[in-house]
Write an enzyme that holds these catalytic residues in place. Structure first.
Site, short mmCIF file in Angstrom:
data_model
loop_
_atom_site.label_atom_id
_atom_site.label_comp_id
_atom_site.label_asym_id
_atom_site.label_seq_id
_atom_site.Cartn_x
_atom_site.Cartn_y
_atom_site.Cartn_z
N ALA A 1 -8.38 6.34 1.45
CA ALA A 1 -8.88 5.06 1.96
C ALA A 1 -9.22 5.16 3.45
O ALA A 1 -10.25 4.64 3.91
CB ALA A 1 -7.86 3.96 1.72
N TYR B 1 5.39 7.67 -7.94
CA TYR B 1 4.00 7.31 -7.61
C TYR B 1 3.05 8.49 -7.86
O TYR B 1 1.97 8.31 -8.43
CB TYR B 1 3.92 6.85 -6.15
CG TYR B 1 2.55 6.38 -5.75
CD1 TYR B 1 2.12 5.08 -6.02
CD2 TYR B 1 1.65 7.24 -5.10
CE1 TYR B 1 0.86 4.63 -5.66
CE2 TYR B 1 0.38 6.81 -4.75
CZ TYR B 1 -0.01 5.51 -5.02
OH TYR B 1 -1.27 5.09 -4.67
N GLU C 1 -12.88 4.60 5.27
CA GLU C 1 -13.10 3.67 6.37
C GLU C 1 -13.81 4.39 7.53
O GLU C 1 -14.67 3.80 8.19
CB GLU C 1 -11.77 3.08 6.84
CG GLU C 1 -11.21 2.02 5.92
CD GLU C 1 -10.09 1.23 6.56
OE1 GLU C 1 -10.38 0.43 7.46
OE2 GLU C 1 -8.93 1.45 6.16
N LYS D 1 -8.88 -1.80 11.68
CA LYS D 1 -9.76 -1.04 12.58
C LYS D 1 -10.94 -1.86 13.11
O LYS D 1 -11.23 -1.84 14.31
CB LYS D 1 -10.31 0.20 11.87
CG LYS D 1 -9.24 1.24 11.54
CD LYS D 1 -9.89 2.45 10.88
CE LYS D 1 -8.85 3.49 10.52
NZ LYS D 1 -9.46 4.68 9.89
N HIS E 1 -18.30 4.29 9.31
CA HIS E 1 -18.81 4.22 10.70
C HIS E 1 -19.96 5.19 10.96
O HIS E 1 -20.58 5.13 12.03
CB HIS E 1 -17.67 4.52 11.69
CG HIS E 1 -16.64 3.44 11.77
ND1 HIS E 1 -16.82 2.29 12.51
CD2 HIS E 1 -15.41 3.33 11.23
CE1 HIS E 1 -15.74 1.53 12.41
NE2 HIS E 1 -14.87 2.13 11.63
N GLY F 1 0.85 -1.18 0.00
CA GLY F 1 0.00 0.00 0.00
C GLY F 1 0.89 1.23 0.00
O GLY F 1 1.79 1.34 0.84
N PHE F 2 0.66 2.15 -0.95
CA PHE F 2 1.55 3.31 -1.04
C PHE F 2 0.76 4.61 -1.15
O PHE F 2 1.15 5.55 -1.82
CB PHE F 2 2.52 3.16 -2.21
CG PHE F 2 3.83 3.86 -1.99
CD1 PHE F 2 4.69 3.45 -0.99
CD2 PHE F 2 4.20 4.93 -2.79
CE1 PHE F 2 5.90 4.10 -0.76
CE2 PHE F 2 5.41 5.60 -2.59
CZ PHE F 2 6.26 5.17 -1.57
N GLY F 3 -0.39 4.63 -0.44
CA GLY F 3 -1.14 5.87 -0.32
C GLY F 3 -0.55 6.73 0.77
O GLY F 3 0.65 6.66 1.07
N GLY F 4 -1.38 7.53 1.42
CA GLY F 4 -0.88 8.43 2.45
C GLY F 4 -0.17 7.71 3.58
O GLY F 4 0.92 8.13 4.02
N LEU F 5 -0.74 6.61 4.06
CA LEU F 5 -0.15 5.89 5.17
C LEU F 5 1.15 5.20 4.75
O LEU F 5 2.15 5.23 5.48
CB LEU F 5 -1.14 4.85 5.71
CG LEU F 5 -0.87 4.30 7.11
CD1 LEU F 5 -0.86 5.42 8.13
CD2 LEU F 5 -1.93 3.27 7.47
#
Length: 325
Positions: free
Chosen positions: A184, A52, A188, A118, A192, A7-11
């Protein structure tokens, strides 16, 4: 320790910043939806992020990138000697993390996996795989971000003052300057909200997310969340899950936290006194710092367990993280 990031998004990108000054861990592998990159001598963070952002995949990285529609599978087969992976992946759909774990099992890979999952139900799906993970020689550390993770571990430690735990209340504040950097994660969180679920949030376009945030002035107010802190503390024998509550506020337009993140543990001591411990995170620590730092601390702990031949599924409430120097 040679580590990878899935995974290479923000996190995932933030995780590379956390790793950059570390001497004990070398970042050698990463994958996104369209490709992967691997270098046994280490990947260059600035080049990876630039490629990226400009081209949409690490697969375009020269000479270490490869475009692939099966990026995780091909990376795992290609990247020899990776001790562990941080799964900086969105758990959308809710079964996704369990499907990734199964993929590692089926590939015959042995090592350490760490997630910052989570939802309680997502951890329950992983629990169904615990025997298979053990037999496969995989040490899987689940719920190792901020909450679940850092705050869950703090609750487990604070609980030792009491003979009975009455409640564990986790309240978080998250501030980010631009929600698109954490698409993402924000989806998530939206899942909720009342009237939303994982599938509806997953199906939302960026424009629909933007419209929702315009309605709320960029704030997401979350209450009584389905957060895996509850099952993790229950599995650790600290309290039943119905005594654990999680909620908070996410500001998607301001990097300053809208409120301080804390966990309050209330219980009765052996003298019969009712008391509350409060553990509060510093307001200047970002979500990324409080997620990625613990994740790599648990990855180091997992590698130590793995070297001792201890495999299977563990949570942040069961194992102490080890500081990565």
């Amino acid at each position: 320790m040679r580590v990878g990031i899935l995974g290479f998004g923000g996190l995932g990108q933030a995780a590379t910043a956390v790793l950059a000054p570390k001497q004990e861990m070398l970042w050698v592998a990463a994958a996104d939806q369209k490709g992967y990159a691997y270098s046994p001598t280490g990947l260059n963070r600035d080049r990876c992020i630039s490629v990226y952002r400009d081209q949409g995949s690490l697969g375009y990285l020269e000479p270490n990138g490869t475009l692939s529609s099966q990026s995780i599978e091909e990376l795992v087969k290609t990247a020899a000697g990776v001790d562990g992976y941080f799964l900086a992946l969105p758990n959308l759909p809710n079964s996704f993390m369990a499907s990734v774990a199964r993929q590692f099992i089926e590939l015959g890979w042995r090592g350490v996996l760490v997630d910052a999952i989570k939802r309680t139900s997502a951890v329950e799906l992983l629990l169904e795989l615990q025997d298979e993970l053990k037999q496969a020689g995989i040490t899987y550390m689940s719920g190792c971000g901020a909450t679940p993770g850092l705050l869950t571990a703090a609750a487990a430690l604070a609980a030792q003052s009491y003979t009975e735990i009455h409640s564990v209340n986790i309240t978080f504040g998250v501030g980010i300057a631009n929600w698109e950097a954490y698409r993402a994660t924000i989806r998530e969180d939206i899942a909720h909200l009342d009237g939303y679920d994982v599938e509806r949030a997953r199906a939302m376009s960026d424009a629909e997310v933007e419209a929702l945030l315009n309605e709320t002035n960029g704030l997401l107010k979350l209450e009584n969340m389905e957060h895996a802190d509850d099952i993790m503390l229950e599995l650790a024998g600290i309290c039943s899950r119905d005594r654990v509550t999680v909620g908070g506020i996410v500001d998607t337009r301001n990097p300053k936290k809208p409120l301080s993140t804390n966990v309050q543990i209330t219980g009765r001591t052996f003298e019969g006194k009712i008391s509350t411990h409060t553990f509060t995170l510093g307001d200047d620590t970002s979500m990324a710092a409080n997620v990625c730092g613990p994740a790599f601390g648990y990855l180091k702990a997992g590698i130590q367990l793995h070297k001792r031949g201890i495999y299977g599924l563990f949570t942040a409430a069961e194992i102490m993280p080890q500081f990565v120097r």
